[in-house]
Enzyme design. Structure first.
Site, PDB file in Angstrom:
ATOM      1  N   GLN A 179      16.083  27.403 -21.213  1.00 22.58           N
ATOM      2  CA  GLN A 179      16.577  26.302 -22.041  1.00 22.58           C
ATOM      3  C   GLN A 179      17.019  26.849 -23.397  1.00 22.58           C
ATOM      4  OE1 GLN A 179      14.161  23.218 -24.155  1.00 22.58           O
ATOM      5  NE2 GLN A 179      14.939  21.860 -22.551  1.00 22.58           N
ATOM      6  N   TYR A 186      17.317  17.676 -31.865  1.00 16.07           N
ATOM      7  CA  TYR A 186      17.770  18.996 -32.300  1.00 16.07           C
ATOM      8  C   TYR A 186      19.277  18.995 -32.565  1.00 16.07           C
ATOM      9  CZ  TYR A 186      13.079  20.620 -31.117  1.00 16.07           C
ATOM     10  OH  TYR A 186      11.715  20.799 -31.068  1.00 16.07           O
ATOM     11  N   ARG A 191      20.290  18.420 -21.205  1.00 12.64           N
ATOM     12  CA  ARG A 191      19.201  17.468 -21.445  1.00 12.64           C
ATOM     13  C   ARG A 191      19.565  16.519 -22.576  1.00 12.64           C
ATOM     14  NH1 ARG A 191      12.707  18.105 -22.780  1.00 12.64           N
ATOM     15  NH2 ARG A 191      12.043  17.002 -20.905  1.00 12.64           N
ATOM     16  N   GLY A 195       5.153  18.057 -16.331  1.00 16.40           N
ATOM     17  CA  GLY A 195       4.828  18.831 -17.512  1.00 16.40           C
ATOM     18  C   GLY A 195       3.363  19.157 -17.616  1.00 16.40           C
ATOM     19  N   ARG A 196       2.625  18.309 -18.324  1.00 23.32           N
ATOM     20  CA  ARG A 196       1.219  18.609 -18.608  1.00 23.32           C
ATOM     21  C   ARG A 196       0.403  18.827 -17.351  1.00 23.32           C
ATOM     22  NH1 ARG A 196       2.305  13.314 -19.983  1.00 23.32           N
ATOM     23  NH2 ARG A 196       1.182  11.717 -18.799  1.00 23.32           N
TER      24      ARG A 196
END
Length: 391
Positions: free
Chosen positions: A102, A174, A226, A318-319
């Protein structure tokens, strides 16, 4: 039970074949060296979580020195990073897992301390509406072109390192999102103003990345993108504009679209009367032109299966992969009963969890990481405002 639809392979239109529909989320682990170089902790962490998932995404890697967003941020801003990145790619490609790097630039979501005295840059000289945010310097027209080229150079390095693809990080506030957002982009040149102009920078980045991929990579090199579908600021990104952007992305030279949210079935953050989740709306706009990746609160096999059954092509975890690196393997082995859904301090070494990531989980993300401790009111607020930006 092993007859889940998410275990079926997927073939991209460029010919790349992914062995199943489970993707490891690009989770921030804050474990790179100060100069952005890869560490053994990162290689061990990603390597342990590879082999089962169809695709594994790295945490974001900055494409320019001024794009570094936090301490421990991985860098892809120089050719000197290629040898370390090659070791990472090799570890991630275990048993046929696709390794995706990424790439991003933090823009105004950094500070002069992290940049060692340098002022952050962005689309416009507007500070983020967050405590402690610094006012960035607006990029000049020439610098905008340099930023676009930097994403292409990062892609070249990813190819040289042996990655199977890159994901362009246009989400989580971002730099790429800053150009798209009316909150952070109030330029008066061709890169700002109306929606069409604000889409110009992200679309130019995509074209540059694809051009480099066509030049240096095999035809099956994967290019993903994304997005975050909304912002809570005013002015800010709203779902209506995002659906217009998604329509453009569907015709761009992309292999998939990845939507960043804390819950895969989340409805609008801004329209409190909305009842339809966002992803089905995006799915209709895509109209099978490119595949869709959903993420957010997917933990158990039935959660992932619900995503695939809804027509979403991939489910991102994810987690849960922090807690259970063998999640896919245990399902295939009919061993679902041993899947971890809690994380204990005694598991850190066995699970190759880097110390900075553990500190982050333990002191900020205890409730959503499955750590059995109670959150303070301050931590609860932090989790409510932006946990999905990391997971």
């Amino acid at each position: 039970m092993t007859d889940y639809n998410f275990l079926n392979p997927y073939r991209f239109r460029n010919g790349a074949v992914v062995k199943n529909r489970i993707v490891m989320a690009p989770m921030t682990e804050m474990s790179a060296h100060e100069n952005g170089a890869i560490t053994k902790d990162q290689i061990d962490y990603y390597g342990m979580r590879s082999g089962g998932v169809g695709m594994e995404l790295t945490a974001c890697a900055y494409v320019t020195p001024a794009g570094k967003g936090f301490e421990g941020n991985l860098g892809v801003d120089s050719d000197r990073m290629i040898p370390g990145l090659a070791k990472l790619a090799q570890a991630m490609k275990l048993n046929g897992t696709k390794a995706i790097l990424q790439i991003f630039d933090a823009g105004r979501m950094t500070n002069s301390k992290i940049l060692r005295g340098q002022q952050p840059v962005s689309a416009s000289a507007i500070a983020a509406e967050r405590p402690g945010s610094e006012t960035p310097r607006a990029l000049t027209g020439a610098e905008v072109l340099d930023e676009i080229k930097a994403f292409g150079e990062a892609t070249r390095r990813a190819i040289a390192a042996g990655f199977d693809g890159v994901e362009i990080h246009g989400a989580n506030t971002y730099l790429i999102q800053q150009f798209y957002s009316p909150n952070s982009n109030q330029r008066e040149d061709k890169w700002g103003g109306n929606l069409e102009n604000r889409m110009r920078f992200p679309l130019a980045v995509i074209d540059q990345v694809k051009e480099v991929a066509d030049q240096y990579a095999n035809h099956d090199f994967i290019v993903g993108y994304r997005i975050s579908p909304e912002e809570i600021e005013t002015p800010g990104i709203r779902l209506e504009d995002t659906l217009t952007f998604v329509d453009r992305l569907a015709d761009a030279p992309l292999d998939y679209l990845h939507v960043s949210m804390g819950n895969v079935w989340r409805t609008s953050l801004n329209d409190k009367e909305a009842t339809e989740p966002i992803l089905p709306q995006i799915l209709r706009v895509l109209d099978d032109r490119i595949p869709l990746i959903g993420v957010g609160n997917i933990e158990k096999p039935e959660d992932a299966e619900k995503v695939i059954d809804a027509g979403i092509d991939f489910a991102t975890i994810g987690r849960e992969l922090i807690r259970e690196p063998q999640w896919v393997q245990k399902i295939i082995a009919n061993d679902e009963g041993t899947i971890r859904y809690q994380l204990s301090p005694s598991d850190i070494d066995d699970l190759n969890i880097p110390a900075p990531l553990w500190d982050f989980l333990n002191f900020v993300f205890k409730p959503i990481a499955g750590i059995s401790t109670e959150a303070t009111p301050e931590e609860t607020f932090a989790n409510a405002t932006a946990p999905w930006e990391k997971f």
